[in-house]
Design an enzyme around this catalytic site. Structure first.
Site, mmCIF file in Angstrom:
data_model
loop_
_atom_site.group_PDB
_atom_site.id
_atom_site.type_symbol
_atom_site.label_atom_id
_atom_site.label_comp_id
_atom_site.label_asym_id
_atom_site.label_seq_id
_atom_site.Cartn_x
_atom_site.Cartn_y
_atom_site.Cartn_z
ATOM 1 N N ASP A 73 0.860 -1.164 0.000
ATOM 2 C CA ASP A 73 0.000 0.000 0.000
ATOM 3 C C ASP A 73 0.912 1.234 0.000
ATOM 4 O O ASP A 73 2.126 1.119 0.171
ATOM 5 C CB ASP A 73 -0.886 -0.036 1.252
ATOM 6 C CG ASP A 73 -1.743 1.202 1.405
ATOM 7 O OD1 ASP A 73 -2.424 1.580 0.433
ATOM 8 O OD2 ASP A 73 -1.714 1.816 2.485
ATOM 9 N N ASP A 107 -1.517 -0.852 5.813
ATOM 10 C CA ASP A 107 -1.812 -0.309 7.142
ATOM 11 C C ASP A 107 -3.307 -0.157 7.396
ATOM 12 O O ASP A 107 -3.710 0.557 8.316
ATOM 13 C CB ASP A 107 -1.121 1.047 7.329
ATOM 14 C CG ASP A 107 -1.770 2.153 6.511
ATOM 15 O OD1 ASP A 107 -2.009 1.934 5.305
ATOM 16 O OD2 ASP A 107 -2.053 3.235 7.069
ATOM 17 N N ASP A 159 0.038 5.273 1.134
ATOM 18 C CA ASP A 159 -0.061 6.182 2.281
ATOM 19 C C ASP A 159 -0.125 5.387 3.582
ATOM 20 O O ASP A 159 -0.954 4.491 3.742
ATOM 21 C CB ASP A 159 -1.316 7.043 2.172
ATOM 22 C CG ASP A 159 -1.310 7.956 0.962
ATOM 23 O OD1 ASP A 159 -1.219 9.174 1.148
ATOM 24 O OD2 ASP A 159 -1.396 7.447 -0.168
#
Length: 223
Positions: free
Chosen positions: A10, A168, A12
């Site tokens: 991922d 995250d 950000d």
């Protein structure tokens, strides 16, 4: 796992710390509308949830509020108008990428962040050499649907069941599991307030970005 195992990330909150750029823009917007500023720690919890979530959180508005659409568009426009001055790779990520490239492991990014932001951002932070970048424009269904992860593996010549996804957000882990990949929860990322990534059923949890390289190495060696 074979040398052709793909390592996917991922963006950000996983590879890049982008929250401070969003924080600055949101607080400028709040000031323009006569509202009090919001703390960095408060906004940080919403970054991985997307622009709409940040507007909802900062302005305390539902999406059906008559002002919401304009505020959402302003955030996108203001973000596109920056050169991402406060965004950077988390500590240890640049070394991780160097290791992946030197060891010939295919790697890529699968993000729900639109392409018009993602590619300039990666160039700005020095990760423009990424071998595969999947944004919403490349798929019919974004995460938690596994389509982007499967597509990335196809592009990199890897099998999902031999590959790893690091993220995250719970949707990252859900997407990785649906694709048949090993999953790593990035506990250093932008978790919602009160949220624990131990509840996501990830295969592994990594506490700090600096620990990701040895963890990935051990996973690859074990398979």
């Amino acid at each position: 796992m074979s040398p052709q195992s793909a390592i996917l990330f991922d963006l950000d909150g996983t590879l890049l710390d982008t929250a401070r750029d969003f924080h600055g823009i949101i607080n400028r917007m709040l000031a323009q509308h006569g509202r009090p500023s919001i703390s960095y720690d408060s906004l940080r919890t919403q970054v991985s949830n997307g622009a709409r979530a940040m507007v909802r959180h900062a302005f305390e508005l539902n999406q059906d509020h008559p002002e919401f659409a304009a505020l959402h568009q302003q955030l996108l426009d203001d973000y596109a108008g920056t050169d991402y001055p406060d965004s950077r790779a988390f500590s240890g990520i640049e070394e991780l990428v160097d290791w992946l490239e030197n060891s010939k492991h295919p790697w890529g990014i699968v993000t729900n962040k639109p392409e018009r932001f993602t590619r300039p951002l990666l160039q700005q932070v020095g990760l423009g050499q990424c071998q595969c970048i999947i944004c919403p424009e490349q798929v019919k269904q974004t995460k938690p649907d596994p389509e982007g992860l499967v597509l990335a593996c196809e592009i990199l010549g890897s099998r999902p069941e031999d590959s790893i996804y690091v993220g995250d957000h719970i949707r990252d882990i859900e997407a990785g599991r649906a694709a048949g990949m090993k999953t790593v929860a990035a506990a250093w990322g932008y978790l919602n307030e009160g949220e624990s990534c131990s509840d996501w059923d990830a295969d592994y949890i990594c506490a700090q970005a600096e620990d990701l390289r040895p963890l990935l190495h051990s996973i690859l060696q074990a398979h």
